[in-house]
Design a protein around this motif. Structure first.
Motif, PDB file in Angstrom:
ATOM      1  N   THR A  49      -9.963  -0.334   3.751  1.00  0.00           N
ATOM      2  CA  THR A  49     -11.359  -0.182   4.168  1.00  0.00           C
ATOM      3  C   THR A  49     -11.472   0.924   5.208  1.00  0.00           C
ATOM      4  N   VAL A  50     -12.681   1.106   5.708  1.00  0.00           N
ATOM      5  CA  VAL A  50     -12.909   2.111   6.748  1.00  0.00           C
ATOM      6  C   VAL A  50     -12.112   1.788   8.001  1.00  0.00           C
ATOM      7  N   ASP A  51     -11.877   0.501   8.253  1.00  0.00           N
ATOM      8  CA  ASP A  51     -11.105   0.123   9.435  1.00  0.00           C
ATOM      9  C   ASP A  51      -9.694   0.710   9.405  1.00  0.00           C
ATOM     10  N   GLU A  52      -9.169   0.924   8.198  1.00  0.00           N
ATOM     11  CA  GLU A  52      -7.849   1.553   8.076  1.00  0.00           C
ATOM     12  C   GLU A  52      -7.876   2.953   8.669  1.00  0.00           C
ATOM     13  N   GLY A  53      -8.954   3.695   8.411  1.00  0.00           N
ATOM     14  CA  GLY A  53      -9.088   5.036   8.962  1.00  0.00           C
ATOM     15  C   GLY A  53      -9.157   5.029  10.473  1.00  0.00           C
ATOM     16  N   LYS A  54      -9.881   4.062  11.031  1.00  0.00           N
ATOM     17  CA  LYS A  54      -9.974   3.970  12.482  1.00  0.00           C
ATOM     18  C   LYS A  54      -8.614   3.678  13.107  1.00  0.00           C
ATOM     19  N   ALA A  55      -7.868   2.762  12.475  1.00  0.00           N
ATOM     20  CA  ALA A  55      -6.559   2.399  13.026  1.00  0.00           C
ATOM     21  C   ALA A  55      -5.594   3.569  12.974  1.00  0.00           C
ATOM     22  N   VAL A  56      -5.584   4.304  11.855  1.00  0.00           N
ATOM     23  CA  VAL A  56      -4.685   5.450  11.722  1.00  0.00           C
ATOM     24  C   VAL A  56      -5.063   6.536  12.728  1.00  0.00           C
ATOM     25  N   ALA A  57      -6.360   6.805  12.880  1.00  0.00           N
ATOM     26  CA  ALA A  57      -6.808   7.848  13.805  1.00  0.00           C
ATOM     27  C   ALA A  57      -6.388   7.521  15.239  1.00  0.00           C
ATOM     28  N   GLU A  58      -6.576   6.288  15.656  1.00  0.00           N
ATOM     29  CA  GLU A  58      -6.221   5.912  17.017  1.00  0.00           C
ATOM     30  C   GLU A  58      -4.721   6.005  17.249  1.00  0.00           C
ATOM     31  N   ALA A  59      -3.937   5.513  16.293  1.00  0.00           N
ATOM     32  CA  ALA A  59      -2.476   5.552  16.450  1.00  0.00           C
ATOM     33  C   ALA A  59      -1.964   6.983  16.473  1.00  0.00           C
ATOM     34  N   LEU A  60      -2.515   7.822  15.612  1.00  0.00           N
ATOM     35  CA  LEU A  60      -2.042   9.199  15.511  1.00  0.00           C
ATOM     36  C   LEU A  60      -2.393   9.997  16.765  1.00  0.00           C
ATOM     37  N   LEU A  61      -3.618   9.885  17.209  1.00  0.00           N
ATOM     38  CA  LEU A  61      -4.076  10.719  18.319  1.00  0.00           C
ATOM     39  C   LEU A  61      -3.586  10.231  19.675  1.00  0.00           C
ATOM     40  N   ALA A  63      -3.463   3.972   0.143  1.00  0.00           N
ATOM     41  CA  ALA A  63      -3.996   3.424  -1.112  1.00  0.00           C
ATOM     42  C   ALA A  63      -3.564   1.970  -1.241  1.00  0.00           C
ATOM     43  N   GLY A  64      -4.507   1.069  -1.544  1.00  0.00           N
ATOM     44  CA  GLY A  64      -4.186  -0.344  -1.699  1.00  0.00           C
ATOM     45  C   GLY A  64      -5.433  -1.168  -1.919  1.00  0.00           C
ATOM     46  N   GLU A  65      -5.261  -2.399  -2.340  1.00  0.00           N
ATOM     47  CA  GLU A  65      -6.389  -3.253  -2.686  1.00  0.00           C
ATOM     48  C   GLU A  65      -7.309  -3.527  -1.508  1.00  0.00           C
ATOM     49  N   ASP A  66      -6.768  -3.647  -0.300  1.00  0.00           N
ATOM     50  CA  ASP A  66      -7.558  -4.078   0.853  1.00  0.00           C
ATOM     51  C   ASP A  66      -7.922  -2.938   1.793  1.00  0.00           C
ATOM     52  N   PRO A 104       0.825  -1.214   0.000  1.00  0.00           N
ATOM     53  CA  PRO A 104       0.000   0.000   0.000  1.00  0.00           C
ATOM     54  C   PRO A 104       0.858   1.262   0.000  1.00  0.00           C
ATOM     55  N   ILE A 105       0.299   2.334  -0.525  1.00  0.00           N
ATOM     56  CA  ILE A 105       0.956   3.640  -0.489  1.00  0.00           C
ATOM     57  C   ILE A 105       0.466   4.367   0.760  1.00  0.00           C
ATOM     58  N   ARG A 106       1.399   4.750   1.600  1.00  0.00           N
ATOM     59  CA  ARG A 106       1.050   5.510   2.811  1.00  0.00           C
ATOM     60  C   ARG A 106       1.817   6.828   2.774  1.00  0.00           C
ATOM     61  N   TYR A 123      -9.277  10.366 -12.431  1.00  0.00           N
ATOM     62  CA  TYR A 123      -7.816  10.458 -12.487  1.00  0.00           C
ATOM     63  C   TYR A 123      -7.172   9.112 -12.819  1.00  0.00           C
ATOM     64  N   GLY A 124      -7.992   8.133 -13.201  1.00  0.00           N
ATOM     65  CA  GLY A 124      -7.468   6.841 -13.603  1.00  0.00           C
ATOM     66  C   GLY A 124      -6.935   6.000 -12.476  1.00  0.00           C
ATOM     67  N   VAL A 125      -7.327   6.309 -11.224  1.00  0.00           N
ATOM     68  CA  VAL A 125      -6.836   5.568 -10.065  1.00  0.00           C
ATOM     69  C   VAL A 125      -7.695   4.319  -9.877  1.00  0.00           C
ATOM     70  N   GLY A 126      -7.068   3.151  -9.818  1.00  0.00           N
ATOM     71  CA  GLY A 126      -7.810   1.900  -9.815  1.00  0.00           C
ATOM     72  C   GLY A 126      -7.807   1.140  -8.521  1.00  0.00           C
ATOM     73  N   VAL A 127      -7.442   1.774  -7.402  1.00  0.00           N
ATOM     74  CA  VAL A 127      -7.455   1.088  -6.114  1.00  0.00           C
ATOM     75  C   VAL A 127      -8.181   1.953  -5.089  1.00  0.00           C
ATOM     76  N   PRO A 128      -8.741   1.346  -4.039  1.00  0.00           N
ATOM     77  CA  PRO A 128      -9.388   2.137  -2.979  1.00  0.00           C
ATOM     78  C   PRO A 128      -8.360   3.017  -2.252  1.00  0.00           C
ATOM     79  N   VAL A 129      -8.826   4.170  -1.803  1.00  0.00           N
ATOM     80  CA  VAL A 129      -7.951   5.118  -1.095  1.00  0.00           C
ATOM     81  C   VAL A 129      -8.691   5.650   0.130  1.00  0.00           C
TER      82      VAL A 129
END
Length: 527
Positions: A245-257, A240-243, A208-210, A311-317
């Motif tokens: 999901t919304v859970d990615e946002g929750k994990a990033v928010a918790e780790a960051l804050l 950005a990556g194939e897998d 994934p692109i982070r 923009y031709g982007v083919g993966v979830p972000v």
């Protein structure tokens, strides 16, 4: 004294390597003391916004996010591509980039004569050709506007100041120019820059692109108030990556804050529902802070496939963003983002400790012996303060400027005491008020709750007396210094810095250093 910047830089580097971790708020290394008094070392204050940015950057980097700079200038068409039908409303809140057009300036005979009248030299054919070439080059963008004056001065062989007069009086076109807007906007959301970035990299990098970026955004607010600015900082990231999901946002928010002390988190759907997010994915993040309780601190969501397809982007972000100023207000308990961001534009607020540091002495002895004499005067006067007058006590005998001097503390008048009732008053700062108070029950709350300056009237007057005695001894003379009633700080040799006095008067704080001191210090040359 000549200031050598390179020498200063080297001294600063050397001194800081040994002193930076020592911990005191003021660092004055021996190498710098007395050499560069204007550049005395101190622990400087960090701006709360940039402190928060630094902590956000450190947190993102520790989480494995690469840092990026995303585009600031966004074409109007990209706003439509990203927001769809909502773009018209979004564009109402953006700044369009404008500029002054470059005029096509003609040179008539009247203008050449006007130039000649200013320069005092007729404009010949060769000079006219050079001037026309110069103005044509400016029109075509061969050089920038801030170089026009210099280029014209070369063509006319005159000083730049003369050219300024010529532009002002002979070429009114430059003053009459009106700005024209382009279709380029200033970024109002970090999302605009992320879409442009994703278009170029999504299929050229391993998944994934982070990435994250902490940078300014611009919103054309109708007015700035306690919670809104026309330019603010956004801390934004993408995954950005194939897998993804919304859970990615929750994990990033918790780790960051969690790096900012938040201990619990709550996620709930955001009713605003921006068109560039997939339906039902836009989420508000609430964090529970041990001091501030539950506060909204971030928003995240999954970018809409329709917007990504533009923009031709083919993966979830997944995208998460938070306002840096909002987070800084929470952390600092600030109530007005304008004052938090632009503190230098508002009257400063000083703590009692800061005001106490602004109280000092007007005159002090210059020698080590003089400082010892001050201590001796205090030691002699304090235990004998209530001795009935007339009385005299020898305080110190020593050498000042090659003269043997005896210093005494006395009260020649009858029916009094060696020191007046206020001589032992000490100076405290409490709730912004500067007060000289005795050590008794009446002022117990001031002494308990206030910040001591470490200066008493006795100490201040002793310093004044010895400073005057030093000067007299240098001239081979004897002197006597007497302080009676104190009404103003200067009466007892006290100096309050101008900024502190301004704060005290502007905020209607009390300045009370009054009282009967009645202290006499004399010197005698001993043969």
């Amino acid at each position: 004294m000549k200031f050598d910047i390179e020498e200063f830089r080297q001294r600063r580097k050397t001194d800081f390597e040994g002193a930076w971790h020592a911990g005191p708020s003021v660092i004055t290394p021996p190498a710098a003391a007395g050499v560069y008094p204007r550049y005395a070392y101190r622990r400087a204050k960090v701006h709360p916004i940039f402190d928060t940015i630094a902590r956000l950057r450190a947190a993102y980097l520790s989480m494995g996010f690469d840092e990026a700079m995303v585009p600031v200038f966004i074409d109007e068409q990209d706003v439509y591509r990203q927001f769809g039908p909502e773009a018209a409303a979004v564009l109402d809140r953006v700044y369009y980039v404008g500029g002054l057009p470059r005029p096509n300036v003609g040179i008539s005979r009247e203008r050449l004569d006007a130039i000649a009248a200013i320069t005092g030299t007729p404009v010949d054919t060769a000079t006219e050709e050079k001037l026309m070439k110069c103005l044509h080059g400016y029109k075509k963008g061969k050089f920038d506007g801030d170089d026009l004056t210099h280029e014209m001065s070369v063509a006319l062989k005159v000083d730049d100041g003369v050219v300024v007069h010529i532009l002002d009086s002979v070429f009114p076109e430059f003053k009459e120019l009106a700005p024209e807007s382009s279709r380029t906007t200033l970024r109002s959301h970090m999302t605009s820059g992320w879409f442009l970035s994703l278009a170029q990299m999504w299929d050229k990098r391993p998944m994934p692109i982070r990435m994250f970026s902490v940078d300014r955004c611009f919103r054309r607010e109708q007015e700035e108030d306690a919670t809104h600015l026309r330019t603010y900082h956004s801390a934004s990231c993408i995954v950005a990556g194939e897998d993804v999901t919304v859970d990615e946002g929750k994990a990033v928010a918790e780790a960051l804050l969690s790096a900012f002390g938040f201990t619990e988190f709550r996620f709930q759907p955001d009713e605003k529902r921006s068109k560039y997010y997939m339906p039902e994915t836009q989420t508000e993040v609430y964090g529970k802070h041990p001091v501030h309780g539950w506060v909204e601190v971030a928003t995240f969501g999954i970018y809409s496939p329709a917007a990504l397809a533009e923009y031709g982007v083919g993966v979830p972000v997944m995208n998460l963003g938070m306002g840096v100023e909002r987070l800084a207000m929470v952390l600092t308990e600030a109530e007005d983002v304008r004052r938090l961001s632009f503190a230098q534009l508002f009257p400063p607020v000083y703590s009692d400790t800061e005001l106490a540091k602004a109280v000092g002495l007007r005159e002090e002895p210059k020698t080590i012996e003089g400082r010892r004499a001050v201590e001796a005067i205090i030691a002699a006067a304090t235990p004998n303060a209530a001795v009935k007058s007339p009385c005299e006590f020898s305080a110190w005998t020593g050498e000042l400027y090659g003269k043997k001097v005896e210093i005494t503390v006395s009260e020649p008048e009858e029916n009094s005491t060696l020191l007046g009732p206020a001589a032992l008053n000490e100076v405290f700062v409490r709730n912004g008020a500067v007060l000289g108070v005795p050590d008794n029950e009446k002022f117990a709350d001031v002494r308990a709750e206030g910040v001591p300056t470490g200066i008493s009237f006795l100490y201040a007057v002793a310093n004044l007396a010895v400073a005057r005695i030093e000067e007299a001894a240098r001239l081979g003379e004897e002197t006597s210094v007497q302080v009676k009633m104190s009404k103003h700080p200067s009466d007892v040799n006290l100096k309050i810095e101008e900024y502190a006095m301004r704060y005290i008067t502007d905020n209607k704080r009390k300045l009370d250093l009054r009282g009967p001191v009645f202290m006499t210090v004399s010197s005698r040359i001993v043969e």
